[in-house]
Design a protein around this motif. Structure first.
Motif, PDB file in Angstrom:
ATOM      1  N   LEU A   6      24.519  39.662  28.986  1.00 10.98           N
ATOM      2  CA  LEU A   6      25.292  39.090  27.875  1.00 10.98           C
ATOM      3  C   LEU A   6      24.714  38.282  26.850  1.00 10.98           C
ATOM      4  N   ILE A  36      32.517  49.362  30.028  1.00 17.13           N
ATOM      5  CA  ILE A  36      32.723  48.281  29.280  1.00 17.13           C
ATOM      6  C   ILE A  36      32.446  48.787  27.983  1.00 17.13           C
ATOM      7  N   GLN A  38      33.370  47.957  23.044  1.00 11.40           N
ATOM      8  CA  GLN A  38      34.005  46.969  22.202  1.00 11.40           C
ATOM      9  C   GLN A  38      35.304  47.097  22.107  1.00 11.40           C
ATOM     10  N   GLU A  43      32.283  42.483  18.522  1.00  9.41           N
ATOM     11  CA  GLU A  43      31.386  42.828  19.870  1.00  9.41           C
ATOM     12  C   GLU A  43      30.528  43.905  19.606  1.00  9.41           C
ATOM     13  N   ILE A  45      28.257  46.687  22.001  1.00 10.10           N
ATOM     14  CA  ILE A  45      27.797  47.117  23.324  1.00 10.10           C
ATOM     15  C   ILE A  45      26.648  48.225  23.323  1.00 10.10           C
ATOM     16  N   ASN A  47      23.988  50.730  25.889  1.00  7.75           N
ATOM     17  CA  ASN A  47      23.749  51.244  27.158  1.00  7.75           C
ATOM     18  C   ASN A  47      22.363  51.660  27.280  1.00  7.75           C
ATOM     19  N   ILE A  56      23.858  47.181  30.829  1.00  3.37           N
ATOM     20  CA  ILE A  56      24.588  47.166  29.755  1.00  3.37           C
ATOM     21  C   ILE A  56      24.436  45.779  28.956  1.00  3.37           C
ATOM     22  N   CYS A  58      25.585  43.615  25.975  1.00  8.87           N
ATOM     23  CA  CYS A  58      26.672  43.192  25.458  1.00  8.87           C
ATOM     24  C   CYS A  58      26.586  42.086  24.476  1.00  8.87           C
ATOM     25  N   VAL A  60      28.848  39.435  22.632  1.00 12.18           N
ATOM     26  CA  VAL A  60      30.151  38.913  22.850  1.00 12.18           C
ATOM     27  C   VAL A  60      30.937  38.461  21.830  1.00 12.18           C
ATOM     28  N   PHE A  69      34.994  36.375  26.285  1.00 13.82           N
ATOM     29  CA  PHE A  69      34.276  37.799  26.554  1.00 13.82           C
ATOM     30  C   PHE A  69      34.319  38.075  28.124  1.00 13.82           C
ATOM     31  N   HIS A  73      37.082  40.973  29.085  1.00 15.58           N
ATOM     32  CA  HIS A  73      36.431  42.214  29.951  1.00 15.58           C
ATOM     33  C   HIS A  73      36.580  42.206  31.674  1.00 15.58           C
TER      34      HIS A  73
END
Length: 246
Positions: A6, A36, A38, A43, A45, A47, A56, A58, A60, A69, A73
Motif C-alpha cells: 500500500l 482488488i 480501483q 486510486e 492498482i 499487478n 499487488i 495499491c 490508496v 482504503f 477494500h
C-alpha cells in the motif's frame, strides 16, 4: 505467495513499479488473485508477478487515505481469509515523527501491525482457526529527514550523472522564486513538488502537460545510490524476509 503493498498515490505506484520491474525483475500482469481493483479515479492498482509470486501495488488515493482504503477494500478481512504472505506500507514522513506515522498506519490495521524500517512477523488465526504468519514492513519516505516522495526523487536525480546539472539548476531557480514572487515555496514540500514538476517539464518540454508516469519511465533510476538504499526493503518481496518475530 501473494504480497500486498500500500502506497499513497499514483506517483508512488509509478516509481515503485518501475523500480520493481527494472531492478528486481518483477513483470506486469493484467489482474490479481485478490480481486482488488480501483474504486475511484484517485486510486491506482498495479499487478506484478515474479516466478510463482504475485505482488499487488495499491495507490490508496493520497495522504491520509490508508484507513479509508483498508476499510473499503476489506483489507483486514483479506488478511485473515486470503493467502497473503506479507503487507508492506510506503508513506511520506512529511512533518511527522516516525512514531506518529507508525501509529496512524497501525490504527487502520486489526490483526497485524507494522514497524518502521523493519520486517516483522505477525502470527494470526485464519478463518479456519489455523495459525499463519503475515510479514509486515513500514517504509517511510524520505529516509532520515522530513519531506515526501519528491525529496527522494530530487536526491535520486542528483545521483544520476546525466541529470545532476539540470536538477541543481532547477533547485536554484525554485529557490530564487521563494523570496518575493512565490512565498508559498518557503514550505519545503511545496518547493520540492515545484522542483520535480519543473525538472521534468524542462527535461522533456513536449510532454510537459502529461502525467508524471511518462517522465518516470524515461529516467534510469537504477543509477541512483540514494534510491537504491531507500528501496532496499523491496528486494525481499517475493523472497524470505529478515524477520524480527512479534
Amino acid at each position: 505467495m501473494t504480497e500486498l503493498v500500500l502506497v499513497e498515490g499514483v506517483s508512488d505506484v509509478q516509481l515503485i513499479s518501475y523500480y520493481l520491474q527494472n531492478v528486481y525483475g518483477w513483470k506486469h500482469e493484467k489482474s490479481n488473485i485478490l480481486g482488488i481493483f480501483q474504486l475511484d479515479e484517485h486510486e491506482h492498482i498495479e499487478n506484478l508477478s515474479k516466478n510463482e509470486n504475485q505482488l499487488i501495488l495499491c495507490g490508496v488515493g493520497g495522504n491520509g487515505k490508508f484507513a479509508y482504503f483498508v476499510e473499503q477494500h476489506r483489507v483486514n478481512d483479506m488478511i485473515v481469509e486470503k493467502d497473503i504472505s506479507s503487507l508492506m506500507v510506503v508513506t511520506d514522513r512529511d512533518e511527522s515523527s516516525d512514531v506518529k506515522v507508525t501509529r496512524v498506519i497501525n490504527n487502520s490495521l486489526e490483526k497485524i501491525s507494522v514497524k518502521a524500517g523493519q520486517w516483522m512477523n505477525n502470527s494470526i488465526e485464519d478463518s479456519f482457526k489455523q495459525q499463519k504468519i503475515i510479514s509486515t514492513y513500514l517504509l517511510i519516505i524520505p529516509g532520515n529527514e522530513k519531506g515526501a516522495l519528491e525529496k527522494a526523487i530530487i536526491d535520486a536525480l542528483n545521483d544520476i550523472p546525466e541529470e545532476t546539472d539540470l536538477i541543481q539548476k532547477v533547485v536554484q531557480f525554485i529557490d530564487s522564486l521563494k523570496r518575493e514572487l512565490v512565498p508559498e515555496l518557503n514550505q519545503t514540500n511545496k518547493a520540492n513538488k515545484a522542483t520535480v514538476g519543473t525538472f521534468f517539464s524542462v527535461r522533456a518540454p513536449k510532454n510537459a502537460m502529461r502525467s508524471l508516469g511518462i517522465f518516470i519511465s524515461k529516467i534510469d533510476w537504477s543509477k541512483s545510490e540514494s534510491l537504491k538504499m531507500l528501496f532496499l526493503p523491496f528486494q525481499y518481496l517475493g523472497e524470505g524476509k529478515p524477520i524480527e518475530t512479534k
